[in-house]
Design a protein around this motif. Structure first.
Motif, PDB file in Angstrom:
ATOM      1  N   GLY A 225       1.164  37.556 -12.433  1.00  5.94           N
ATOM      2  CA  GLY A 225       1.973  38.184 -11.395  1.00  5.94           C
ATOM      3  C   GLY A 225       1.945  39.690 -11.505  1.00  5.94           C
ATOM      4  O   GLY A 225       0.916  40.287 -11.828  1.00  5.94           O
ATOM      5  N   GLN A 236       7.439  39.374 -11.730  1.00  2.00           N
ATOM      6  CA  GLN A 236       7.484  38.433 -10.615  1.00  2.00           C
ATOM      7  C   GLN A 236       6.105  37.841 -10.436  1.00  2.00           C
ATOM      8  O   GLN A 236       5.106  38.574 -10.388  1.00  2.00           O
ATOM      9  CB  GLN A 236       7.938  39.135  -9.335  1.00  2.00           C
ATOM     10  N   GLY A 237       6.028  36.510 -10.384  1.00  2.00           N
ATOM     11  CA  GLY A 237       4.740  35.863 -10.224  1.00  2.00           C
ATOM     12  C   GLY A 237       4.842  34.379 -10.514  1.00  2.00           C
ATOM     13  O   GLY A 237       5.934  33.790 -10.498  1.00  2.00           O
ATOM     14  N   SER A 238       3.714  33.767 -10.805  1.00  2.00           N
ATOM     15  CA  SER A 238       3.672  32.331 -11.073  1.00  2.00           C
ATOM     16  C   SER A 238       3.764  32.079 -12.573  1.00  2.00           C
ATOM     17  O   SER A 238       3.142  32.776 -13.377  1.00  2.00           O
ATOM     18  CB  SER A 238       2.380  31.714 -10.523  1.00  2.00           C
ATOM     19  N   THR A 240       3.741  28.950 -15.608  1.00  2.00           N
ATOM     20  CA  THR A 240       3.453  27.566 -15.960  1.00  2.00           C
ATOM     21  C   THR A 240       3.758  27.354 -17.437  1.00  2.00           C
ATOM     22  O   THR A 240       3.282  28.115 -18.289  1.00  2.00           O
ATOM     23  CB  THR A 240       1.985  27.197 -15.695  1.00  2.00           C
ATOM     24  N   GLY A 268       6.279  27.233 -11.299  1.00  8.12           N
ATOM     25  CA  GLY A 268       7.008  27.761 -10.157  1.00  8.12           C
ATOM     26  C   GLY A 268       6.850  29.260 -10.054  1.00  8.12           C
ATOM     27  O   GLY A 268       6.111  29.897 -10.815  1.00  8.12           O
ATOM     28  N   ASP A 269       7.564  29.828  -9.099  1.00  2.84           N
ATOM     29  CA  ASP A 269       7.554  31.272  -8.871  1.00  2.84           C
ATOM     30  C   ASP A 269       8.741  31.884  -9.601  1.00  2.84           C
ATOM     31  O   ASP A 269       9.892  31.618  -9.266  1.00  2.84           O
ATOM     32  CB  ASP A 269       7.640  31.580  -7.374  1.00  2.84           C
ATOM     33  N   HIS A 271      11.039  35.098 -11.271  1.00  3.44           N
ATOM     34  CA  HIS A 271      11.457  36.496 -11.180  1.00  3.44           C
ATOM     35  C   HIS A 271      12.331  36.753 -12.400  1.00  3.44           C
ATOM     36  O   HIS A 271      13.464  36.253 -12.483  1.00  3.44           O
ATOM     37  CB  HIS A 271      12.224  36.763  -9.888  1.00  3.44           C
ATOM     38  N   LEU A 279      13.626  30.627 -11.111  1.00  5.72           N
ATOM     39  CA  LEU A 279      12.372  29.923 -10.877  1.00  5.72           C
ATOM     40  C   LEU A 279      12.511  29.154  -9.573  1.00  5.72           C
ATOM     41  O   LEU A 279      13.277  28.190  -9.490  1.00  5.72           O
ATOM     42  CB  LEU A 279      12.055  28.972 -12.034  1.00  5.72           C
ATOM     43  N   ASP A 281      10.749  27.136  -6.080  1.00  5.50           N
ATOM     44  CA  ASP A 281       9.645  26.204  -5.778  1.00  5.50           C
ATOM     45  C   ASP A 281       9.118  25.575  -7.055  1.00  5.50           C
ATOM     46  O   ASP A 281       7.900  25.474  -7.272  1.00  5.50           O
ATOM     47  CB  ASP A 281       8.524  26.918  -5.030  1.00  5.50           C
TER      48      ASP A 281
END
Length: 616
Positions: A225, A236-238, A240, A268-269, A271, A279, A281
């Motif tokens: 991210g 901010q980003g993905s 896992t 998820g996404d 921040h 987190l 989605d």
């Protein structure tokens, strides 16, 4: 040819002169000063580098410190605190700095060092401000065969990380930083590979890309991210997270709960900022179960706080791998297992497990879970909505609404530590208008085909182990059955045959099934005391009292069958025939047997006008 030899000789002389002058041009004193200013600017504290250095080629021109100590003086402290003690520190000279006026020692290698990082607080790294970032200078720092000690401010604990090889590099102000390394933490191999936007860009208000990959044993965390500054460093980003063996990871992290649920994966996404992260989605995998939802995690309270919502089409806790010492709430065994087998498996998993209060005191949780279908053993719920709330050491699990066997289920479980190592439990289960044969909560007696059930159970207990909680549970329950369809109760026809023949002259034996039933019980540990059981049919009433053992222990019930007024035509006088019986066997396979001397009474005699006398 002579001209070529001349230039070669001149170049050699100049090079030799430069090499001879380097020890005077690059001094240990200057290098110490640069390190002190650079590290002190980042920490905001005066820093001192102690130790004698000498010029050497290693293999490039460098200042070599065979033994050195780097210390910082905290505000108000009487003495400085040692940050680094190294057997060898090599500061490679950047000769271009002699012309540009920049830092000479931009490449530092530290070997066989003990590094103390004081008072680490979770989230502290993201509180770096722009001024501190702007003071970081490009360079390279390598560690080899060293040990890092992280001192926790909150609990005073010290974490140790052994560094096999690690390198932090930031070649110039326009490039990204990178951190790569291999470590050992708690006897577990750890590797880090990262590429992050440079601190100057962040200090100037620009965001930039960040890619971080961390592996711990078999677990892995990935972030892809951007980083930026807005009241501290934010990301901010993905994200896992993946752990094939969550129990092993929980043991490594010293977590009090070590779930054995198979694969754990969360994506998820994210921040992240000072004090917490969200987190969105989110996709969560736990063993064979998959969820969608969102989470929010905060660290700025008196304990970490997790909030979240999860939804799944199918929640299957029956196929989860068996657990040792109750590491999971999953019920072992195939979905076709009898309720008794399922409950015995759960009891076996939890037997002897001492309650650990850290389970309830580690963090606060507010989690909402919905499932279109939820399978626990052979208990199948649909359209289930539940809450898990853990706050200030008190846990409440609530099934607010669920469909069970075409009826409605509600349930609550409250757990609270008492402060003396014990755990108190309060629970309530309510079932309304459910099909008895589909409940799966209790063994179904073999002669019952179907019924509509209404049930309530309330219980509480206290103990230091879950075995003690099970042994000390106290409660009450009530079960009402309507639309009851049964076969004849095993052994009842033989029990009634002789009394009917003797007292009424009839040779027929009633074979009709029961149409309804009610039962009130008291619960004391695993003993179920039947305070009152009554069942009715068109030809008789059955009343019983006694006890049994949960989940499918031997029955010890006594009472009577009362043949009501519709049998009065069997004699010249309207009478009731009261036949004492005993009910033995088990809940799943009850058998009736004679229990005493039958009594014949006129209708209403000594019964207050009721057709069926009260059985003591």
């Amino acid at each position: 040819m002579k001209r070529l030899a001349f230039f070669a000789t001149a170049a050699f002389v100049v090079s030799a002169g430069v090499l001879a002058a380097l020890p005077r041009m690059v001094s240990a004193f200057d290098v110490k000063g640069q390190i002190e200013r650079s590290v002190g600017g980042i920490l905001g504290q005066p820093v001192t580098v102690a130790g004698e250095g000498h010029f050497a080629f290693a293999p490039w021109p460098a200042i070599v410190f065979d033994a050195t100590r780097i210390s910082a003086r905290e505000p108000g402290a009487a003495t400085p605190r040692t940050l680094v003690e190294a057997a060898r520190m090599v500061v490679t000279a950047d000769l271009s700095a002699l012309v540009t006026g920049g830092s000479i020692g931009r490449r530092i290698t530290i070997e066989d060092a003990a590094i103390d990082v004081p008072d680490l607080a979770l989230g502290g790294l993201v509180r770096l401000d722009r001024d501190a970032l702007g003071r970081i200078e490009p360079g390279r720092l390598a560690l080899a065969n060293s040990r890092i000690r992280l001192h926790g401010a909150a609990d005073g604990n010290v974490e140790t990380i052994d560094v096999k090889a690690a390198e932090f590099g930031w070649p110039d102000k326009s490039s990204h930083m990178r951190l790569d390394g291999t470590f050992v933490w708690r006897d577990t191999p750890v590797s880090i590979a990262s590429r992050v936007v440079g601190p100057v860009a962040l200090a100037a208000g620009r965001d930039g890309t960040a890619r971080v990959n961390v592996t711990v044993g078999g677990a892995e965390a990935k972030f892809d991210g951007r980083l930026f500054i807005l009241e501290g460093v934010q990301a901010q980003g993905s994200l896992t997270l993946r752990a094939p063996d969550p129990a092993a990871l929980a043991r490594l992290l010293h977590l009090p709960w070590q779930p054995s649920v198979g694969l754990f994966e969360l994506a998820g996404d994210v921040h992240a900022q000072a004090g917490g992260a969200t987190l969105a989605d989110a996709e969560l995998t736990l063993g064979q179960n998959a969820f969608d939802g969102a989470f929010s995690l905060r660290f700025d309270g008196k304990r970490p706080s997790l909030q979240g919502t999860l939804a799944t089409a199918r929640l299957d806790l029956s196929g989860a791998p068996p657990t040792s010492a109750a590491r999971s709430l999953a019920m072992p065994g195939p979905t076709s297992a009898a309720p008794a087998d399922v409950m015995q498996g759960v009891v076996a998993n939890w037997r002897g497990r001492t309650f650990d209060p850290r389970l309830l005191e580690a963090l606060d949780i507010d989690l909402r879970l919905s499932a279109k279908s939820a399978l626990l053993g052979n208990i199948n719920l649909t359209d289930a909505a539940s809450n898990l709330i853990l706050r200030d050491g008190r846990l409440r699990i609530e099934i607010g609404e669920a469909t069970l066997a075409q009826g409605r289920l509600t349930a609550t479980l409250d757990l609270r530590p008492t402060g003396d190592g014990n755990l108190t439990m309060k629970s309530r289960i309510g079932v309304v208008d459910a099909r008895l044969e589909g409940l799966g909560l209790v063994p179904l007696p073999s002669f019952i085909h179907s019924a509509r059930a209404r049930m309530t159970i309330e219980a509480d207990a206290e103990g230091s182990t879950l075995d003690e909680v099970g042994d000390r549970v106290r409660g009450r329950g009530r079960l009402t059955l309507t639309d009851l369809k049964t076969a004849p109760l095993p052994g009842l026809a033989e029990t009634l045959k002789q009394p009917l023949s003797t007292h009424t002259g009839s040779t027929r034996s009633s074979q009709s099934g029961f149409a309804s039933a009610e039962m009130t019980v008291a619960i004391a540990g695993r003993t179920i005391s039947v305070e009152d059981f009554s069942a009715t049919s068109p030809t008789m009433n059955l009343r019983l009292v006694g006890s049994t053992q949960w989940p499918n222990g031997p029955l010890a019930l006594r009472g009577a069958v009362v043949l009501n007024e519709r049998t009065a035509g069997w004699t010249s006088e309207p009478v009731t025939l009261e036949v004492p019986i005993s009910l033995v066997g088990s809940i799943g396979n009850p058998v009736a047997s004679p229990g005493g001397t039958p009594m014949v009474r006129p209708i209403g005699a000594d019964t207050g006008g009721r057709s069926a006398p009260v059985v003591p």
